[in-house]
Scaffold this motif. Structure first.
Motif, PDB file in Angstrom:
ATOM      1  N   GLY A 128       0.848  -1.179   0.000  1.00 25.96           N
ATOM      2  CA  GLY A 128       0.000   0.000   0.000  1.00 25.96           C
ATOM      3  C   GLY A 128       0.887   1.233   0.000  1.00 25.96           C
ATOM      4  N   ASN A 129       0.286   2.400  -0.079  1.00 26.70           N
ATOM      5  CA  ASN A 129       1.121   3.600  -0.211  1.00 26.70           C
ATOM      6  C   ASN A 129       1.370   4.329   1.107  1.00 26.70           C
ATOM      7  OD1 ASN A 129      -1.192   5.134   0.346  1.00 26.70           O
ATOM      8  ND2 ASN A 129      -1.624   5.546  -1.808  1.00 26.70           N
ATOM      9  N   HIS A 130       0.965   3.734   2.239  1.00 24.70           N
ATOM     10  CA  HIS A 130       1.202   4.391   3.527  1.00 24.70           C
ATOM     11  C   HIS A 130       1.814   3.418   4.538  1.00 24.70           C
ATOM     12  CE1 HIS A 130      -2.899   2.784   3.515  1.00 24.70           C
ATOM     13  NE2 HIS A 130      -2.776   2.612   4.815  1.00 24.70           N
ATOM     14  N   SER A 131       2.728   2.588   4.042  1.00 23.21           N
ATOM     15  CA  SER A 131       3.405   1.639   4.943  1.00 23.21           C
ATOM     16  C   SER A 131       4.406   2.330   5.846  1.00 23.21           C
ATOM     17  CB  SER A 131       4.118   0.563   4.119  1.00 23.21           C
ATOM     18  OG  SER A 131       5.053   1.159   3.235  1.00 23.21           O
ATOM     19  N   GLY A 132       4.859   3.521   5.445  1.00 23.48           N
ATOM     20  CA  GLY A 132       5.756   4.300   6.286  1.00 23.48           C
ATOM     21  C   GLY A 132       7.224   4.129   5.953  1.00 23.48           C
ATOM     22  N   GLU A 133       8.022   5.061   6.456  1.00 20.36           N
ATOM     23  CA  GLU A 133       9.444   5.116   6.131  1.00 20.36           C
ATOM     24  C   GLU A 133      10.191   3.867   6.586  1.00 20.36           C
ATOM     25  OE1 GLU A 133      13.392   7.910   6.981  1.00 20.36           O
ATOM     26  OE2 GLU A 133      11.378   8.672   7.445  1.00 20.36           O
ATOM     27  N   GLN A 134       9.854   3.329   7.739  1.00 20.80           N
ATOM     28  CA  GLN A 134      10.613   2.188   8.257  1.00 20.80           C
ATOM     29  C   GLN A 134      10.488   0.971   7.341  1.00 20.80           C
ATOM     30  OE1 GLN A 134      12.577   4.165  10.369  1.00 20.80           O
ATOM     31  NE2 GLN A 134      12.876   2.034  10.998  1.00 20.80           N
ATOM     32  N   ALA A 135       9.296   0.747   6.779  1.00 14.97           N
ATOM     33  CA  ALA A 135       9.109  -0.381   5.870  1.00 14.97           C
ATOM     34  C   ALA A 135       9.931  -0.197   4.601  1.00 14.97           C
ATOM     35  CB  ALA A 135       7.634  -0.539   5.524  1.00 14.97           C
ATOM     36  N   LEU A 136       9.996   1.026   4.100  1.00 19.02           N
ATOM     37  CA  LEU A 136      10.771   1.305   2.899  1.00 19.02           C
ATOM     38  C   LEU A 136      12.266   1.154   3.173  1.00 19.02           C
ATOM     39  CD1 LEU A 136       8.821   4.500   1.756  1.00 19.02           C
ATOM     40  CD2 LEU A 136       8.509   2.170   0.905  1.00 19.02           C
ATOM     41  N   ARG A 137      12.685   1.672   4.321  1.00 17.07           N
ATOM     42  CA  ARG A 137      14.107   1.565   4.686  1.00 17.07           C
ATOM     43  C   ARG A 137      14.518   0.110   4.840  1.00 17.07           C
ATOM     44  NH1 ARG A 137      17.248   5.068   9.347  1.00 17.07           N
ATOM     45  NH2 ARG A 137      19.296   4.109   9.049  1.00 17.07           N
ATOM     46  N   ALA A 138      13.648  -0.721   5.412  1.00 13.57           N
ATOM     47  CA  ALA A 138      13.974  -2.139   5.599  1.00 13.57           C
ATOM     48  C   ALA A 138      14.200  -2.833   4.265  1.00 13.57           C
ATOM     49  CB  ALA A 138      12.848  -2.828   6.370  1.00 13.57           C
ATOM     50  N   ILE A 139      13.432  -2.468   3.256  1.00  7.51           N
ATOM     51  CA  ILE A 139      13.612  -3.029   1.920  1.00  7.51           C
ATOM     52  C   ILE A 139      14.977  -2.627   1.367  1.00  7.51           C
ATOM     53  CG2 ILE A 139      12.809  -2.835  -0.479  1.00  7.51           C
ATOM     54  CD1 ILE A 139       9.943  -2.632   0.744  1.00  7.51           C
ATOM     55  N   ALA A 140      15.327  -1.346   1.511  1.00  4.88           N
ATOM     56  CA  ALA A 140      16.619  -0.868   1.026  1.00  4.88           C
ATOM     57  C   ALA A 140      17.768  -1.583   1.728  1.00  4.88           C
ATOM     58  CB  ALA A 140      16.723   0.642   1.225  1.00  4.88           C
ATOM     59  N   GLU A 141      17.662  -1.757   3.022  1.00  6.66           N
ATOM     60  CA  GLU A 141      18.740  -2.410   3.772  1.00  6.66           C
ATOM     61  C   GLU A 141      18.857  -3.883   3.421  1.00  6.66           C
ATOM     62  OE1 GLU A 141      17.754  -1.380   7.774  1.00  6.66           O
ATOM     63  OE2 GLU A 141      18.759   0.590   7.655  1.00  6.66           O
ATOM     64  N   GLU A 142      17.729  -4.540   3.208  1.00  7.38           N
ATOM     65  CA  GLU A 142      17.780  -5.948   2.800  1.00  7.38           C
ATOM     66  C   GLU A 142      18.452  -6.098   1.437  1.00  7.38           C
ATOM     67  OE1 GLU A 142      14.810  -9.821   2.184  1.00  7.38           O
ATOM     68  OE2 GLU A 142      14.042  -7.968   3.105  1.00  7.38           O
ATOM     69  N   ALA A 143      18.341  -5.061   0.607  1.00 10.99           N
ATOM     70  CA  ALA A 143      18.940  -5.098  -0.726  1.00 10.99           C
ATOM     71  C   ALA A 143      20.420  -4.734  -0.709  1.00 10.99           C
ATOM     72  CB  ALA A 143      18.182  -4.152  -1.655  1.00 10.99           C
ATOM     73  N   GLY A 144      20.945  -4.324   0.431  1.00 12.84           N
ATOM     74  CA  GLY A 144      22.368  -4.035   0.519  1.00 12.84           C
ATOM     75  C   GLY A 144      22.729  -2.581   0.713  1.00 12.84           C
ATOM     76  N   PHE A 145      21.757  -1.693   0.758  1.00 20.98           N
ATOM     77  CA  PHE A 145      22.047  -0.282   1.016  1.00 20.98           C
ATOM     78  C   PHE A 145      22.303  -0.092   2.517  1.00 20.98           C
ATOM     79  CE2 PHE A 145      19.664  -0.146  -2.953  1.00 20.98           C
ATOM     80  CZ  PHE A 145      20.392   0.779  -3.701  1.00 20.98           C
ATOM     81  N   THR A 146      23.317   0.673   2.835  1.00 20.26           N
ATOM     82  CA  THR A 146      23.699   0.851   4.237  1.00 20.26           C
ATOM     83  C   THR A 146      23.448   2.259   4.756  1.00 20.26           C
ATOM     84  OG1 THR A 146      25.986   1.423   3.621  1.00 20.26           O
ATOM     85  CG2 THR A 146      25.479  -0.916   4.009  1.00 20.26           C
ATOM     86  N   ARG A 147      23.217   3.201   3.850  1.00 12.61           N
ATOM     87  CA  ARG A 147      22.985   4.585   4.275  1.00 12.61           C
ATOM     88  C   ARG A 147      21.621   5.047   3.759  1.00 12.61           C
ATOM     89  NH1 ARG A 147      28.308   7.438   2.103  1.00 12.61           N
ATOM     90  NH2 ARG A 147      28.173   5.728   0.583  1.00 12.61           N
ATOM     91  N   TRP A 148      20.829   5.597   4.639  1.00 13.58           N
ATOM     92  CA  TRP A 148      19.453   6.002   4.307  1.00 13.58           C
ATOM     93  C   TRP A 148      19.144   7.313   5.020  1.00 13.58           C
ATOM     94  CZ3 TRP A 148      15.146   3.975   1.658  1.00 13.58           C
ATOM     95  CH2 TRP A 148      13.907   4.528   1.986  1.00 13.58           C
TER      96      TRP A 148
END
Length: 346
Positions: free
Chosen positions: A310-330
């Motif tokens: 959905g479009n209101h999952s919030g920043e933490q859910a988006l950040r978790a996806i980025a970190e799981e993909a290998g991004f370390t800085r957000w």
């Protein structure tokens, strides 16, 4: 029996029907004809717009009942106030939202599929919608992109604006009809831009817009999914209102990580809606949450992946996806009432 809540629901029903009259006004250029024209009789308005006079009168009445227009009963004239023109008629004004309503026919047309999805699971693919969804949603976000993308959002990212001025390389993923790509390309003539989208209809429309803008010789648009677009060593990979629509966002994020140059930036622009339900009790929040229920969630669910954010999952859910993909800085780089801009780096 009349109650305040019943009146509110009736008013919502009126707004739902009125949305079609706004779409007609946008598609027929009626607000633009009213803008700056001063008071007009229905007959003058019909002549000016080329409409059938009876339909012109009825449309004016509908707009007046909604307080979109001012009506002088003595002269029987109608006027679009200047502050209303910014919202309904001026495509270059950041306040402009009228084009959104042209997407309604695409959303309402999928009602039967939504009923089935709500009962049985699954979803409604973006490609199941009329092309008006691409153009209408693209036009809705366009004023905000024009006002903020080059002036505020790109400068808020680490070194990105300087790299693009020097001739950087950009992949605009999920570009839709290409508004975001073309705005960046116009501002940074020495950089290389490619817009990717899995919708062939949207890409064809983007190519036509590039031709009209005189940018077709240096901006490419290609059909490609978010988890398999071609190219490497991009200085910027941008996602404009894309990540939450993906049923498999982690593989897509990994692909962005793979496609970036070592010091490149992944820019994620998302609706500025919050994970805490009560925090969305504002005009933009209410709109996004309704869109999520009938468009964003069904599109992601149709992909049968592990996520349907959905479009209101919030920043933490988006950040978790980025970190799981290998991004370390957000970090949250910028925001408006409508959009939140995030930066992810290796």
């Amino acid at each position: 029996m009349t109650t305040p809540f019943r009146d509110r629901v009736i008013d919502d029903a009126a707004a739902a029907v009125r949305g079609l009259t706004v779409a007609l006004g946008e598609r027929l250029g009626l607000y633009r004809e009213l803008s700056g024209a001063g008071p007009l009789t229905a007959k003058e308005f019909a002549v000016r717009t080329g409409l059938d006079e009876r339909y012109a009168t009825e449309w004016l009445h509908a707009q007046t009942s909604a307080d979109y227009l001012e009506h002088d009963a003595g002269q029987d004239t109608f006027r679009l106030p200047e502050e209303h023109a910014a919202v309904l008629a001026d495509e270059d004004d950041p306040a402009y939202v009228a084009a959104f309503f042209t997407a309604l026919k695409a959303l309402y047309a999928t009602e039967d599929q939504l009923v089935r999805a709500y009962r049985e699971g699954g979803g409604v693919e973006w490609s199941d919608h009329d092309d008006a969804l691409d153009t209408g949603m693209g036009a809705f976000f366009l004023p905000g992109y024009r006002a903020n993308l080059v002036r505020h959002w790109l400068p808020a990212l680490d070194g990105v604006a300087d790299r693009l001025r020097a001739g950087g390389k950009v992949a605009d993923v999920g570009c839709g009809v290409g508004h975001s790509t073309l705005i960046m390309a116009e501002a940074f003539p020495d950089a290389e831009f490619t817009g990717f989208d899995y919708s062939a209809a949207a890409i064809e429309h983007a190519r036509e817009l590039a031709r009209r803008a005189g940018l077709a010789d240096r901006v490419r648009f290609e059909v490609a999914p978010a988890d398999a677009f071609p190219g490497r060593d991009y200085d910027l990979v941008s996602y404009f209102n894309v990540l939450h629509d993906l049923g498999h966002p982690v593989p897509a994020a990994r692909w962005a990580h793979r496609a970036l140059a070592e010091d490149g930036v992944w820019m994620i622009v998302e609706p500025n809606a919050r994970a805490v339900l009560a925090d969305n009790r504002n005009p933009a929040g209410r709109m996004f949450m309704s869109l999520s229920a009938v468009m964003c969630l069904p599109v992601a669910a149709a992909q049968q992946g592990p996520h349907a954010l959905g479009n209101h999952s919030g920043e933490q859910a988006l950040r978790a996806i980025a970190e799981e993909a290998g991004f370390t800085r957000w970090r949250r780089a910028a925001e408006t009432a409508v959009s939140a801009v995030y930066q992810a780096r290796r």
